[in-house]
Design a protein around this motif. Structure first.
Motif, short mmCIF file in Angstrom:
data_model
loop_
_atom_site.label_atom_id
_atom_site.label_comp_id
_atom_site.label_asym_id
_atom_site.label_seq_id
_atom_site.Cartn_x
_atom_site.Cartn_y
_atom_site.Cartn_z
N THR A 178 0.83 -1.20 0.00
CA THR A 178 0.00 0.00 0.00
C THR A 178 0.87 1.25 0.00
OG1 THR A 178 -1.72 -1.18 1.19
CG2 THR A 178 -1.86 1.21 1.21
N ASP A 179 1.93 1.24 0.81
CA ASP A 179 2.83 2.41 0.85
C ASP A 179 3.44 2.68 -0.52
OD1 ASP A 179 2.27 2.78 3.46
OD2 ASP A 179 4.13 1.89 4.22
N THR A 180 3.88 1.58 -1.19
CA THR A 180 4.47 1.73 -2.51
C THR A 180 3.44 2.32 -3.47
OG1 THR A 180 5.63 -0.30 -2.00
CG2 THR A 180 5.82 0.50 -4.25
N ARG A 181 2.23 1.80 -3.39
CA ARG A 181 1.19 2.30 -4.29
C ARG A 181 0.86 3.76 -4.00
NH1 ARG A 181 -4.93 0.00 -5.05
NH2 ARG A 181 -5.43 1.25 -6.90
N ARG A 182 0.78 4.10 -2.72
CA ARG A 182 0.50 5.50 -2.35
C ARG A 182 1.57 6.41 -2.92
NH1 ARG A 182 0.10 6.26 3.78
NH2 ARG A 182 -0.15 8.39 3.08
N ALA A 183 2.81 5.94 -2.89
CA ALA A 183 3.91 6.78 -3.38
C ALA A 183 3.76 7.05 -4.87
CB ALA A 183 5.25 6.11 -3.08
#
Lengths: 364, 161
Positions: free
Chosen positions: B18-23
């Motif tokens: 999720t963090d990667t996608r948010r970035a």
């Protein structure tokens, strides 16, 4: 009471055509583009976004152009436009502590982590008309300096709040957030509603009220604890995703006023705070908002509320320039029926007064 | 959301993904539309997609906090455009971007879907998000350097001492 009138369609249409022609002005002069307004009249765009309560630089520039530079008219246009769009929801609160700071000053503390950064400011200019701007020419490029520390700039009030001399501002995220665009304002209003009304409120009105507190009408001994300008990320949690998504960044100006406070039954003597936050670079507005926010906290802090700036209902009911201009300017519209009724009444009163007088004369 | 690469621990893997996608979604949201259009134009093997939600513009109420850390309040709204697409392989992409640009929201959704496809991620990162992210970091650094040049040292003048 206002009674509707009919007719005049042709004249009204022609008046609007005349307005359009005059708005364009001399066709020999190049027409302004929205990008020019956005870039070169940036503070006008900032003010229209803040008081129009809608962050969209291009729309605000269009409103400024359409209103021929009449900013309250432009604010009105933006407010009207927003009613045509659905609302997806509310953002996560922006974190001004994480701001990419372009300007940050404190009038209270000289040595602060991150330093005093003047940024793009009118301060310390000599206010002499610059005739080089009347001629076309490129300005000298801004200086650059490789930064010594790239660390985020903590808010001054957070650094100095640690020893308890500053009133703490604590989050209460269980409480719902009031919204004056959804529910009519009721008094007494909580601080969330007050801050929303002040953020949308007229700069001139808040400036005058803020000034009045400094001149002794509800004096609250203010210092500009910190003013900062820069970009913050706006995050929103879409229902279908369930995690915060960055929508983009917005430019904001924040002002933290700190004020002497003698203390109360429940609070020891300390510095209390007033808060100002605007879209774009609206420093005068942010400072005025912070002064008035503090003045309106009189009740909550157990102070006597005797001055106009401390009168919540007076301030909040008159801060909105779209409402104010609507009510003032509606006086221009035809009030013939209304006035006819008053005319009849005044004539009747005069007749009665004259009869009264002649009766008195006769009696003498 | 490529969970298959982290078969051991579901929870941390999910948050990392999720963090990667948010970035990358943040990078796409901050990108200028023409950069996204150019990247899309330069892409070989453009995927077929269908709209789950056609591009639309609405408002998000931007909130602040009293004093920066206190009670939440409504500052004012911003225009936001959104779009959702599904690729033929079933991967769903979302675009949520500031402004009123439908094409930008749509391209952000398509790239979001492609970046979730482990077969295409490296290609899309190289073509789209990495250069955009570098440009955004460079702009931010320039702003910081210009601000740093206006850093001032005030001296307090003390009399009779």
């Amino acid at each position: 009471m206002y009674v509707a009138v009919k007719g005049g369609e042709r004249a009204i249409e022609n008046a609007h055509r005349l307005l359009a022609e005059e708005r364009r002005g001399d066709p020999a002069v190049p027409e302004l583009t929205l990008a020019q307004i956005d870039q070169q009249l940036a503070h006008a765009v900032d003010r229209v976004m803040t008081e129009g309560s809608l962050y969209d630089r291009e729309l605000a520039a269009l409103a400024v152009k359409q209103a021929r530079g009449d900013l309250i008219e432009a604010i009105f246009l933006l407010r009207a436009y927003r009613t045509t769009l659905p609302r997806f929801g509310a953002s996560e609160p922006v974190d001004t502590g994480e701001m990419v700071v372009r300007r940050r000053i404190s009038a209270t503390f000289k040595d602060i982590p991150g330093g005093q950064v003047l940024g793009p400011t009118f301060d310390y200019t000599h206010r002499l008309l610059d005739f080089t701007l009347a001629a076309e020419g490129a300005p000298v490029a801004a200086a650059e300096e490789a930064e010594q520390s790239v660390a985020a700039m903590p808010r001054v009030t957070d650094i100095l709040g640690r020893d308890g001399l500053f009133e703490a501002e604590t989050a209460e995220d269980d409480a719902p957030v009031g919204d004056v665009t959804r529910d009519p304002l009721e008094f007494p209003a909580d601080r969330d509603l007050r801050l929303q009304v002040l953020a949308r409120g007229d700069e001139g009105f808040l400036l005058a009220l803020g000034y009045s507190t400094q001149r002794g009408y509800g004096n609250n001994h203010p210092f500009a604890g910190e003013i900062r300008l820069g970009e913050v990320d706006v995050e929103f949690v879409p229902e279908e995703l369930g995690f915060p998504v960055e929508l983009g960044e917005v430019t904001v100006t924040e002002c933290q006023m700190v004020n002497q406070f003698k203390g109360s039954a429940t609070m020891p003597p300390q510095f209390t705070r007033g808060y100002g936050l605007t879209f774009g670079h609206c420093e005068r507005k942010a400072m005025s908002m912070a002064l008035v926010d503090r003045a309106l906290r009189a009740r909550e802090l157990g102070e006597e509320a005797a001055a106009p700036a401390q009168d919540e209902e007076f301030v909040l009911a008159h801060a909105d320039n779209v409402q104010a201009t609507g009510f003032v300017e509606h006086l221009k519209l035809p009030h013939y029926v209304d006035f006819q009724a008053e005319l009849v009444m005044v004539r009747a009163m005069r007749d009665a007064a004259e009869q009264d007088n002649s009766r008195k004369v006769a009696a003498e | 959301m490529n969970m298959t690469t982290h078969p051991q621990s579901n929870e941390p893997a999910k948050s990392t993904a999720t963090d990667t996608r948010r970035a990358w979604m943040a990078v796409l949201a901050k990108a200028p539309t023409d950069a996204l259009v150019r990247a899309w134009g330069a892409m070989s093997g453009k995927p077929a997609y269908r709209h789950l939600r056609r591009p639309e513009t609405g408002l998000v109420m931007v909130r602040g906090r009293a004093g920066g850390t206190g009670q939440r309040f409504n500052l004012g709204e911003m225009t936001v455009s959104r779009c959702a697409v599904a690729l033929e392989n079933g991967i769903v992409g979302h675009g949520y971007v500031a402004g009123r640009d439908h094409r930008k929201a749509e391209l952000a959704a398509i790239f979001d879907a492609l970046l979730q496809d482990s077969d295409r991620r490296a290609e899309v990162e190289a073509l789209v998000t990495r250069p955009l992210s570098e440009a955004q970091a460079a702009r931010k650094a320039e702003r910081r350097r210009k601000a740093a040049a206006t850093r001032v040292e005030f001296l307090t003048m003390v009399r009779d001492r």
